[in-house]
Scaffold this motif. Structure first.
Motif, PDB file in Angstrom:
ATOM      1  N   UNK A  23       0.835  -1.206   0.000  1.00  0.00           N
ATOM      2  CA  UNK A  23       0.000   0.000   0.000  1.00  0.00           C
ATOM      3  C   UNK A  23       0.874   1.262   0.000  1.00  0.00           C
ATOM      4  N   UNK A  24       1.910   1.257   0.818  1.00  0.00           N
ATOM      5  CA  UNK A  24       2.811   2.419   0.892  1.00  0.00           C
ATOM      6  C   UNK A  24       3.478   2.675  -0.456  1.00  0.00           C
ATOM      7  N   UNK A  25       3.927   1.595  -1.113  1.00  0.00           N
ATOM      8  CA  UNK A  25       4.575   1.738  -2.413  1.00  0.00           C
ATOM      9  C   UNK A  25       3.612   2.325  -3.454  1.00  0.00           C
ATOM     10  N   UNK A  26       2.321   1.992  -3.294  1.00  0.00           N
ATOM     11  CA  UNK A  26       1.315   2.470  -4.249  1.00  0.00           C
ATOM     12  C   UNK A  26       0.657   3.769  -3.781  1.00  0.00           C
ATOM     13  N   UNK A  27       1.228   4.357  -2.711  1.00  0.00           N
ATOM     14  CA  UNK A  27       0.752   5.626  -2.140  1.00  0.00           C
ATOM     15  C   UNK A  27      -0.684   5.527  -1.615  1.00  0.00           C
ATOM     16  N   UNK A  28      -1.034   4.348  -1.142  1.00  0.00           N
ATOM     17  CA  UNK A  28      -2.345   4.142  -0.529  1.00  0.00           C
ATOM     18  C   UNK A  28      -2.165   4.295   0.983  1.00  0.00           C
ATOM     19  N   UNK A  29      -2.037   5.531   1.416  1.00  0.00           N
ATOM     20  CA  UNK A  29      -1.623   5.813   2.789  1.00  0.00           C
ATOM     21  C   UNK A  29      -2.705   5.492   3.827  1.00  0.00           C
ATOM     22  N   UNK A  30      -3.968   5.634   3.461  1.00  0.00           N
ATOM     23  CA  UNK A  30      -5.045   5.309   4.400  1.00  0.00           C
ATOM     24  C   UNK A  30      -5.064   3.807   4.697  1.00  0.00           C
ATOM     25  N   UNK A  31      -4.988   3.003   3.647  1.00  0.00           N
ATOM     26  CA  UNK A  31      -5.005   1.550   3.808  1.00  0.00           C
ATOM     27  C   UNK A  31      -3.757   1.070   4.538  1.00  0.00           C
ATOM     28  N   UNK A  32      -2.627   1.703   4.254  1.00  0.00           N
ATOM     29  CA  UNK A  32      -1.372   1.321   4.898  1.00  0.00           C
ATOM     30  C   UNK A  32      -1.396   1.626   6.389  1.00  0.00           C
TER      31      UNK A  32
END
Length: 233
Positions: free
Chosen positions: A196-205
């Motif tokens: 998630x972090x790599x894909x900039x999905x910060x909420x899910x991460x």
């Protein structure tokens, strides 16, 4: 739970006055089932089991009792506001209604036409009654958002997040990297948080969400061997 919600609603309102705000956030979904400390979807499965027993079981029930129970089921489903449970309830209702109509008319085409007309009228009625409520927004608009590829975007006027489709995509990307051995049992949340972090999905991460798909979760942890075992065991 219906009684609890009504008591909560009329605590600050005059008796017999009702408006669409009864279906707001404070009265639906998790807040509806909080008195039993159970997730709405899990409670909804019990409702669906009751529906199956009522209409498909061998026990004969009086028509008035069936009508009363249907009213309770539908009211509870609206307040539960669970997308999966609502979908399954509609599916069961469609199957039962078509079988009933066919037993009366002996014609598939006529049964489909009658059911289609009634279903259209019912849908329009519910749209008129539920439109512009939190329950409608969560059931329809947020479902559309969940099934779109959305990252760090708003799913309603207040909340932001990463959609389920985006999380499924993250899980699939991880599966592609280890298609044989997987990442190990119990590793789903940790490896997904990194992806998630790599894909900039910060909420899910930040919240360490899982993929919200049991099949993808099983494949991610144990790959195809565990998946087949899961399916056929």
């Amino acid at each position: 739970m219906l009684v609890n919600i009504l008591l909560k609603y009329y605590k600050i309102r005059s008796l017999f006055s009702i408006s669409k705000d009864i279906l707001n956030y404070n009265h639906t979904h998790n807040n509806y089932t909080s008195i039993l400390d159970i997730h709405p979807s899990y409670y909804g499965l019990y409702l669906l089991l009751g529906f199956v027993i009522l209409f498909y079981g061998n026990v004969k029930f009086h028509k008035m009792f069936k009508f009363f129970m249907i009213s309770i089921f539908v009211s509870s489903l609206i307040f539960l506001n669970s997308r999966s449970v609502t979908f399954l309830f509609l599916l069961l209702t469609i199957i039962y209604s078509l079988n009933l109509l066919f037993s009366k008319t002996k014609s598939y085409i006529l049964s489909a036409l009658i059911f289609g007309s009634l279903f259209f009228v019912i849908l329009c009625s519910f749209y008129f009654l539920l439109n512009r409520t939190y329950a409608f927004q969560r059931l329809v608009k947020e479902s559309s958002w969940e099934l779109s590829y959305e990252i760090n975007s708003k799913y309603n006027s207040k909340g932001k997040g990463d959609s389920r489709l985006a999380r499924w995509h993250a899980a699939i990307e991880l599966i592609k990297k280890k298609p044989i051995v997987g990442y190990g049992v119990g590793k789903e949340r940790s490896v997904l948080a990194e992806q998630y972090s790599k894909m900039q999905m910060y909420f899910a991460s930040e919240k360490r969400y899982n993929s919200h798909n049991q099949y993808l979760g099983v494949i991610l942890e144990g790959e195809w061997f565990l998946f087949y075992f899961f399916l056929f065991s």
